[in-house]
Design an enzyme around this catalytic site. Structure first.
Site, mmCIF file in Angstrom:
data_model
loop_
_atom_site.group_PDB
_atom_site.id
_atom_site.type_symbol
_atom_site.label_atom_id
_atom_site.label_comp_id
_atom_site.label_asym_id
_atom_site.label_seq_id
_atom_site.Cartn_x
_atom_site.Cartn_y
_atom_site.Cartn_z
ATOM 1 C CG ASP A 18 15.670 -5.156 15.192
ATOM 2 O OD1 ASP A 18 14.807 -6.396 14.500
ATOM 3 O OD2 ASP A 18 16.089 -4.186 15.390
ATOM 4 C CG ASN B 135 14.592 -8.688 11.835
ATOM 5 O OD1 ASN B 135 14.970 -7.265 12.032
ATOM 6 N ND2 ASN B 135 14.206 -8.567 10.412
ATOM 7 C CG ASP C 127 15.049 -4.370 10.636
ATOM 8 O OD1 ASP C 127 14.547 -4.790 11.915
ATOM 9 O OD2 ASP C 127 13.808 -4.523 9.857
ATOM 10 C CG ASP D 211 11.444 -8.055 14.971
ATOM 11 O OD1 ASP D 211 11.124 -9.454 15.903
ATOM 12 O OD2 ASP D 211 12.103 -8.311 14.069
ATOM 13 C CG ASP E 143 -5.719 -2.048 16.614
ATOM 14 O OD1 ASP E 143 -6.493 -0.500 16.226
ATOM 15 O OD2 ASP E 143 -4.578 -0.453 17.435
ATOM 16 C CG ASP F 16 -8.047 3.958 13.977
ATOM 17 O OD1 ASP F 16 -7.090 3.910 15.490
ATOM 18 O OD2 ASP F 16 -8.393 3.781 13.180
ATOM 19 C CD GLU G 187 -8.894 5.630 18.288
ATOM 20 O OE1 GLU G 187 -8.627 6.565 18.374
ATOM 21 O OE2 GLU G 187 -9.045 5.494 17.177
ATOM 22 C CG HIS H 45 -1.637 3.633 19.622
ATOM 23 N ND1 HIS H 45 -2.529 2.814 20.011
ATOM 24 C CD2 HIS H 45 -1.536 4.346 18.154
ATOM 25 C CE1 HIS H 45 -3.452 3.139 19.449
ATOM 26 N NE2 HIS H 45 -3.082 3.628 18.530
ATOM 27 C CG ASP H 46 -3.734 7.349 18.961
ATOM 28 O OD1 ASP H 46 -2.355 7.054 18.252
ATOM 29 O OD2 ASP H 46 -4.744 7.081 18.405
#
Length: 562
Positions: free
Chosen positions: A25, A27, A29, A33, A102, A204, A261, A336-337
């Site tokens: 990150d 910025n 928040d 990013d 992706d 995906d 995938e 990520h899964d």
């Protein structure tokens, strides 16, 4: 681009997956990013990486963390702007790093302009972009259960008896691939990105595009009276027509790298997917990725009592099937899964050590195919432990928790299951240092940090020559060393069977050269024959022998040349 084996230029690649929301990150928040990726390109390159796969950064309401796209040709403001993306492409190119995106084309977000127009009127031409059904009795068209739980059908507001279809969440309506006009729009969008200069896509949920058009109910497989949608909407006859056209109209024109995938592809169909004229460059194989659960989608149904022997069988069966198909493997331990591999494949918590992380890395990294590294894997990041369901963000985790309760599990048992398999395990912020928010952000992150972090961060590991991070860098250098690259890219794979059960052993053979990979996946010493004198790689300081025999220490991994 250098071409390998005709069009297979991607044979020499090493791929790093970035989950942008959790990477860096800039910025403050609390959300990662695109500038955060740019900031760490040199770090990624230090791993020997030549391609970065970026999880979705398209405009999205983020119900499923970007896998619900509301605009395919815009960047979500949380991640930055299209100018930031163009800068990323340029900065990556300077470092000889390619970018793959992706691609999610089974469904969109319900906020996508197409779906909003489809809802606006029963006669809207955009109704044909999705799957709508009106029933005579007003009931749902069938009893299919979505992958995220509940019916695959959601009633259209203000139109009783009319429903739209979604394989996943209600917020992710499926696109109607039977409609040629819809397909043409999708191809235009894909080619727009390829024209921009990206090298390809990870694609995906691609085996879900074709549904059985009888839309018939089937025998229930749960107490909810529903049946898993994959029985009627995964790898169905006719899928090949869509995938061949997709390849012809897009990927082929650019010689793009494509990684499918592809859940549930039977071995006999592999050649269609990844053979010399296959739909994709490679696909992920989930046979070993989901070895620890009884059901990959409905994982609340419980764990398996898998063994190292079964893990080895899954690995080598997968490789054999790819070879028969004359294809190429996407070799992967994490994404990520998936939960963190150190927590998943090393069952005893006290054995989840740096040496074990290095052993797992060695096991998969030198198999035929392209190695994929998921952010934080190279640090030996581990699963978290959450105390309540409110601490989870992932829609799949929350739905599996609810389904577990529905099936009679206690709250404690349901939470235990979700902790071990939740996709959030991989999505905790990247650990750049040992500060409160791990150097990921100066603000509270969108998702809580992992809570087993001691010594597991870039700043700490960078300084330690024997860290997991520096071991991954060694793997990258070794794979890129001209002396060995051809063996790892083109060499034959031979499983070595006459070794103890808990040892993963194989050879890579090219011409008259052999490299032997030996990995002890147990906490006990293992004695085996000495396969070679020249040690190329050792994840520990010592190498013990007993006469003519080699002794592998707990979680020791070796590369030997014969």
């Amino acid at each position: 681009m250098e071409k390998l084996n005709n069009k297979r230029w991607w044979g020499k690649e090493i791929v790093y997956q970035v989950y942008p929301r959790s990477f860096q990150d800039t910025n403050n928040d609390g959300i990662g990013d695109l500038q955060g990726i740019i900031e760490h390109l040199d770090y990624i390159k230090s791993l020997g990486v030549s391609t970065i796969w970026i999880s979705p950064i398209y405009k999205s309401p983020m119900f499923d963390m970007g896998y619900d796209i509301s605009d395919y040709q815009d960047i979500d403001p949380q991640f930055g702007t299209m100018d930031d993306f163009d800068e990323l492409l340029q900065e990556a190119k300077k470092r000889k790093i390619k970018i793959i995106m992706d691609l999610v084309v089974n469904h969109t977000s319900d906020q996508h302009e197409w779906f909003q127009k489809a809802l606006s009127s029963p006669t809207s031409p955009y109704r044909e972009y999705y799957i709508f059904k009106t029933t005579r009795d007003g009931k749902k068209p069938n009893n299919w259960r979505s992958i995220f739980g509940g019916s695959t059908w959601t009633e259209v507001q203000g139109e009783p008896g009319t429903y739209y279809f979604h394989t996943f969440a209600a917020q992710q309506p499926d696109l109607n691939w039977e409609n040629p006009e819809l397909r043409r729009k999708i191809y235009q969008m894909i080619n727009w990105w390829l024209d921009k200069g990206i090298a390809g896509f990870r694609i995906d949920a691609i085996t879900h595009l074709k549904k059985d058009l009888d839309w018939a109910s089937i025998p229930a497989d749960g107490i909810d009276g529903l049946a898993a949608v994959i029985k009627k909407g995964q790898n169905r006859p006719g899928l090949d027509l869509f995938l061949n056209e997709l390849k012809r109209e897009t990927f082929d024109k650019y010689n793009a790298l494509t990684v499918g995938e592809a859940y549930g592809v039977p071995a006999e169909d592999l050649e269609k997917f990844i053979g010399p004229n296959g739909y994709f460059s490679m696909i992920f194989d989930f046979s070993y990725m989901n070895i620890e659960v009884k059901s990959a989608d409905e994982w609340y149904r419980g764990k398996t009592n898998w063994t190292i022997a079964e893990l080895k069988r899954a690995f080598f069966n997968s490789q054999r099937a790819v070879k028969i198909a004359q294809g190429w493997s996407a070799n992967v331990l994490e994404n990520h899964d998936q939960p963190r591999v150190l927590s998943k494949l090393i069952k005893n918590t006290y054995e989840q050590t740096p040496n074990a992380a290095k052993a797992l890395a060695t096991m998969y990294y030198f198999l035929p195919g392209t190695p994929f590294i998921y952010q934080g894997q190279e640090l030996g990041m581990k699963n978290f432990k959450r105390e309540k369901i409110d601490d989870f963000n992932d829609v799949s985790s929350i739905n599996n928790y609810k389904m577990a309760l529905q099936e009679g599990y206690s709250h404690a048992k349901a939470l235990e299951i979700v902790n071990s398999k939740s996709r959030d395990n991989a999505r905790t912020p990247m650990q750049w240092n040992d500060e409160e928010f791990g150097g990921f952000s100066k603000s509270k992150p969108w998702l809580k940090m992992g809570n087993d972090r001691e010594g597991i961060d870039v700043r700490t590991e960078d300084k330690k020559s024997d860290s997991v991070l520096n071991y991954y860098r060694r793997l990258g250098r070794l794979r890129r060393t001209p002396e060995y690259q051809d063996i790892f890219v083109k060499g034959e794979l031979e499983e070595i069977r006459d070794v103890p059960t808990n040892v993963v052993a194989y050879r890579r053979v090219l011409n008259n050269r052999q490299v032997i990979i030996l990995v002890n996946l147990s906490n006990e010493r293992q004695m085996l024959q000495n396969f070679g004198e020249n040690v190329i790689l050792n994840n520990q300081q010592t190498l013990q022998k007993n006469g003519e025999k080699l002794i592998l220490l707990a979680y020791q991994a070796l590369l030997l040349e014969k």
